[in-house]
Design an enzyme around this catalytic site. Structure first.
Site, short mmCIF file in Angstrom:
data_model
loop_
_atom_site.label_atom_id
_atom_site.label_comp_id
_atom_site.label_asym_id
_atom_site.label_seq_id
_atom_site.Cartn_x
_atom_site.Cartn_y
_atom_site.Cartn_z
N SER A 178 0.84 -1.18 0.00
CA SER A 178 0.00 0.00 0.00
C SER A 178 0.88 1.25 0.00
CB SER A 178 -0.96 -0.05 1.20
OG SER A 178 -2.06 0.80 1.01
N HIS B 298 -7.51 -6.48 0.83
CA HIS B 298 -6.37 -5.57 0.74
C HIS B 298 -5.18 -6.09 1.55
CE1 HIS B 298 -4.39 -1.85 -0.16
NE2 HIS B 298 -4.29 -1.50 1.10
#
Length: 307
Positions: free
Chosen positions: A132, A276
């Site tokens: 990320s 995620h």
């Protein structure tokens, strides 16, 4: 062109397609084992488990709201990788041992931090890993080194974020103006902190994480402005790249494949089961990811004459 690996089982080399571009290597780099404990570890880096005979260092950057040393140690990343890999965590300003420092509001800190690490980086081959926000940091480090020094990472591992040329199109990341429930949902999505934890004890967990995460999300928004002000001509890198994502992540997987545009090296795109934070959801998935990292680093540290 890299192809999506759509599978819910372990990722094996035969299931991963790469681009046809030549692999980048550091000409003249000594890939032999060096038995040494570094005397050049800067304050911004910490070796999670010293391995003097390691062939390569994997420098890991934190995700939004995270702390690389604590989080990768909790994942037992060092133990999951073979002995020829030494894992290093990058200490982000505003948290952990650097909690007294102001949080960064952009990536303007890269030159100073990278310069302080030059001696450490010259000791042996190194690779970058980020998830990320950490992927953007890893890319920016690799970009700065490529443009300003003779040093190059032997590989860039990115996870859970789009490449810089698409980052400018992301929606505003900040949590300001949201209700507490909305803040909880967004923080859960971006940091992986369980919603139940965030909502417990009158939002004490939320209050603890919100300043750090808010600073990181503001940095992400500032980063978009920094990218717009640059006139990069891609590719900017020469190292090989592996881009990973959970198969249920919100990210457009076609956009993830566009990491191939930022390097003249080869690119691998792979998916793993999960959202995620796919590597934190199941031990098996974390094992598959670290096995893929280990295989890649083994290839990258093998002299071309032995391939």
């Amino acid at each position: 062109m890299a192809h999506k690996v759509a599978s819910s089982r372990a990722v094996s080399p035969s299931m991963i397609s790469t681009t046809s571009r030549p692999r980048d290597r550091l000409a003249g780099r000594d890939f032999c084992s060096r038995s040494q404990t570094s005397a050049n570890v800067p304050a911004s880096l910490e070796i999670l488990e010293e391995r003097p005979n390691a062939l390569v260092r994997l420098i890991c950057f934190p995700w939004a709201g995270g702390e690389a040393v604590k989080d990768y140690r909790a994942l037992k990343l060092s133990q999951a990788l073979p002995d020829f890999v030494e894992v290093v965590g990058f200490r982000w300003a505003g948290r952990g041992r650097r909690h007294a420092e102001p949080s960064w509001t952009g990536f303007g800190w890269i030159p100073g931090e990278a310069q302080a690490c030059i001696a450490f980086l010259t000791e042996k081959p190194f690779a970058f890993f980020g998830h990320s926000m950490g992927s953007s940091a890893a890319y920016e480090w690799a970009r700065w080194l490529t443009l300003n020094t003779s040093l190059r990472p032997i590989h860039l591992f990115v996870s859970g974020t789009v490449p810089p040329q698409l980052h400018v199109e992301l929606l505003k990341m900040g949590v300001g103006g949201l209700s507490r429930d909305e803040q909880c949902k967004k923080i859960h999505f971006l940091s992986g902190t369980p919603i139940a934890v965030l909502k417990a004890n009158n939002y004490q967990a939320l209050k603890a994480i919100l300043p750090v995460l808010s600073a990181d999300l503001d940095l992400a928004d500032t980063y978009k402005d920094e990218l717009r002000s640059r006139s990069d001509c891609f590719p900017t890198l020469t190292c090989n790249i592996t881009a990973s994502v959970g198969d249920s992540d919100h990210l457009n997987h076609g956009n993830m494949e566009r990491w191939r545009e930022v390097t003249a090296g080869s690119t691998v795109f792979q998916t793993f089961p999960g959202r995620h934070f796919y590597f934190r959801e199941r031990k098996e998935t974390f094992g598959d990811l670290t096995a893929a990292v280990a295989r890649t680093l083994a290839r990258e540290t093998t002299p071309a004459s032995k391939l």
